[in-house]
Enzyme design. Sequence first.
Site, PDB file in Angstrom:
ATOM      1  N   GLN A  99       0.854  -1.182   0.000  1.00  0.00           N
ATOM      2  CA  GLN A  99       0.000   0.000   0.000  1.00  0.00           C
ATOM      3  C   GLN A  99       0.892   1.234   0.000  1.00  0.00           C
ATOM      4  O   GLN A  99       1.283   1.738   1.043  1.00  0.00           O
ATOM      5  CB  GLN A  99      -0.940   0.017   1.200  1.00  0.00           C
ATOM      6  CG  GLN A  99      -1.923   1.183   1.140  1.00  0.00           C
ATOM      7  CD  GLN A  99      -2.939   1.142   2.246  1.00  0.00           C
ATOM      8  OE1 GLN A  99      -3.073   0.136   2.930  1.00  0.00           O
ATOM      9  NE2 GLN A  99      -3.684   2.218   2.427  1.00  0.00           N
ATOM     10  N   CYS A 107      -6.782   0.538   1.409  1.00  0.00           N
ATOM     11  CA  CYS A 107      -6.496  -0.696   2.132  1.00  0.00           C
ATOM     12  C   CYS A 107      -7.666  -1.676   2.074  1.00  0.00           C
ATOM     13  O   CYS A 107      -7.463  -2.892   2.139  1.00  0.00           O
ATOM     14  CB  CYS A 107      -6.096  -0.426   3.570  1.00  0.00           C
ATOM     15  SG  CYS A 107      -7.318   0.432   4.551  1.00  0.00           S
ATOM     16  N   HIS A 178      -8.221   0.545   9.638  1.00  0.00           N
ATOM     17  CA  HIS A 178      -7.367  -0.099   8.652  1.00  0.00           C
ATOM     18  C   HIS A 178      -7.836  -1.536   8.440  1.00  0.00           C
ATOM     19  O   HIS A 178      -8.387  -2.156   9.352  1.00  0.00           O
ATOM     20  CB  HIS A 178      -5.917  -0.069   9.144  1.00  0.00           C
ATOM     21  CG  HIS A 178      -4.935  -0.620   8.182  1.00  0.00           C
ATOM     22  ND1 HIS A 178      -4.766  -0.118   6.917  1.00  0.00           N
ATOM     23  CD2 HIS A 178      -4.038  -1.651   8.293  1.00  0.00           C
ATOM     24  CE1 HIS A 178      -3.822  -0.796   6.295  1.00  0.00           C
ATOM     25  NE2 HIS A 178      -3.377  -1.738   7.102  1.00  0.00           N
ATOM     26  N   ASP A 193      -0.946  -7.350   5.158  1.00  0.00           N
ATOM     27  CA  ASP A 193      -1.174  -5.940   5.472  1.00  0.00           C
ATOM     28  C   ASP A 193      -0.267  -5.135   4.553  1.00  0.00           C
ATOM     29  O   ASP A 193       0.962  -5.179   4.695  1.00  0.00           O
ATOM     30  CB  ASP A 193      -0.848  -5.681   6.943  1.00  0.00           C
ATOM     31  CG  ASP A 193      -1.096  -4.245   7.370  1.00  0.00           C
ATOM     32  OD1 ASP A 193      -1.303  -3.388   6.484  1.00  0.00           O
ATOM     33  OD2 ASP A 193      -1.079  -3.977   8.583  1.00  0.00           O
TER      34      ASP A 193
END
Length: 241
Positions: A99, A107, A178, A193
Amino acid sequence: MAAPTSSASACSGERWPPLESSPEVFNQFMWSLGVPRGEAEFHDVYGLDADALAMVPQPVLAVVFCFPDPPEDPAAPPEQVSATEDKQESLDGVYFIKQIDSLGNACGTIALLHAVGNACSEISLLENSGLDLFFKSTASMDPYERARVLEKDDDMARAHSLAANAGDTEIGDIVEEHYVCFTTLNGTLYELDGIKGGPIKHGPSSPESLLQDAVNVIKVMMQRIPNSVNFNVMVLSRKLK
């Protein structure tokens, strides 16, 4: 467990507004990009106790967790990142996207791509659909190259914006939640992530134990943010035929 109204990284950008954390939003987004309605569907997880988990439709292909960004904890043990940021061969076969700053609040989209991209052996995408073309074109790329392709993908950005506007909750100027995705591959549970250096290993797992294994990690993550109830867990489940 209360559901957050939206989720995003600390970055911002009009091209990638935050997504509401709801199965309805994620399903319409995913279906519009080329996952057939009869193949897979997102569902809410209404609790983390055994009874609630037993109600979750199986088989589970991925777990998506939405949570407030926690403060940095210098006492936290180091994460077992299974990839360096510049070596594709170190990803252990896991499909992973970084990201980058220019992806703003993407996200949610990245979590969806992580969920579907690591379940392609279980899901048949519509040929030449947005997801089909994206995964085929980025299959041999590293996580940063994939991020650059996503950044310039107008069709994906348009679908993201439509999904963001489909939510029931008005998004404020400051978004502090998130998304991360959990999946299992080759007997290992991975946390995906995009703001981390690579996939994070969380020990042994299997398709059958994926949900419980992910919930065990999620409970630890929630304990690090004791003053919030702004959490939501969804699963991507394959529809049985």
